[in-house]
Design a protein around this motif. Structure first.
Motif, mmCIF file in Angstrom:
data_model
loop_
_atom_site.group_PDB
_atom_site.id
_atom_site.type_symbol
_atom_site.label_atom_id
_atom_site.label_comp_id
_atom_site.label_asym_id
_atom_site.label_seq_id
_atom_site.Cartn_x
_atom_site.Cartn_y
_atom_site.Cartn_z
ATOM 1 N N GLU A 48 0.863 -1.186 0.000
ATOM 2 C CA GLU A 48 0.000 0.000 0.000
ATOM 3 C C GLU A 48 0.894 1.228 0.000
ATOM 4 O O GLU A 48 1.007 1.940 0.990
ATOM 5 C CB GLU A 48 -0.920 -0.027 1.212
ATOM 6 C CG GLU A 48 -1.919 -1.158 1.180
ATOM 7 C CD GLU A 48 -2.843 -1.159 2.379
ATOM 8 O OE1 GLU A 48 -2.928 -0.142 3.076
ATOM 9 O OE2 GLU A 48 -3.464 -2.188 2.614
ATOM 10 N N GLU A 53 -4.359 5.521 -2.553
ATOM 11 C CA GLU A 53 -4.925 4.221 -2.191
ATOM 12 C C GLU A 53 -5.293 4.176 -0.719
ATOM 13 O O GLU A 53 -6.364 3.694 -0.345
ATOM 14 C CB GLU A 53 -3.942 3.109 -2.529
ATOM 15 C CG GLU A 53 -4.500 1.721 -2.318
ATOM 16 C CD GLU A 53 -3.537 0.637 -2.751
ATOM 17 O OE1 GLU A 53 -3.679 -0.479 -2.251
ATOM 18 O OE2 GLU A 53 -2.646 0.890 -3.570
ATOM 19 N N GLN A 58 -9.077 2.400 -0.889
ATOM 20 C CA GLN A 58 -9.446 1.282 -0.011
ATOM 21 C C GLN A 58 -10.888 1.428 0.467
ATOM 22 O O GLN A 58 -11.646 0.454 0.474
ATOM 23 C CB GLN A 58 -8.491 1.192 1.187
ATOM 24 C CG GLN A 58 -7.082 0.770 0.827
ATOM 25 C CD GLN A 58 -7.001 -0.665 0.341
ATOM 26 O OE1 GLN A 58 -7.866 -1.495 0.596
ATOM 27 N NE2 GLN A 58 -5.942 -0.959 -0.379
#
Length: 134
Positions: A48, A53, A58
């Motif tokens: 990650e 993100e 997410q």
């Protein structure tokens, strides 16, 4: 007349490890028992690295995966995403075969939307796998 059978030759001249293979236990040439143990214990973890993100995607994927039924296989999500990606590349090449920037605006927007669907499906497939225990 009788046929004489020649002795069967070993396929591999080196020792096969008994630990690897599918199904487990099938001999695997060139793999030591240590290497087989490493392969069996490997678990993929997605890095990650992206700030986007972590902050947005997410949460978006967690929200989006709830709209899929539990019988919808994660691999099917990946395949659907692949179809959208291929559609985007096909649209791009159909309308601008020389890739010279002559793509109509509507086709560029369609390609962007299809690649967004691909990326979303790719992000949600792992969430669906954990959700369904697949």
């Amino acid at each position: 007349h009788t046929q004489t059978r020649l002795p069967r030759r070993r396929m591999f001249a080196y020792k096969c490890s008994e630990c690897c293979g599918d199904p487990p236990g099938r001999p695997h040439p060139r793999a030591s028992a240590t290497r087989c143990a490493q392969v069996r214990s490997y678990r993929y973890t997605s890095p990650e690295d992206s700030v986007l993100e972590k902050l947005f995607l997410q949460r978006f994927w967690n929200f989006g995966v709830r709209f899929f039924p539990t019988w919808f296989a994660p691999n099917l999500m990946t395949a659907v995403g692949l179809v959208f990606a291929l559609g985007a590349y096909g649209t791009l090449l159909w309308h601008s075969p020389e890739l010279d920037g002559s793509l109509p605006a509507w086709a560029a927007v369609a390609c962007a939307a299809m690649l967004f669907v691909y990326q979303t499906m790719d992000g949600m497939d792992g969430k669906q796998a954990r959700r369904t225990g697949a």
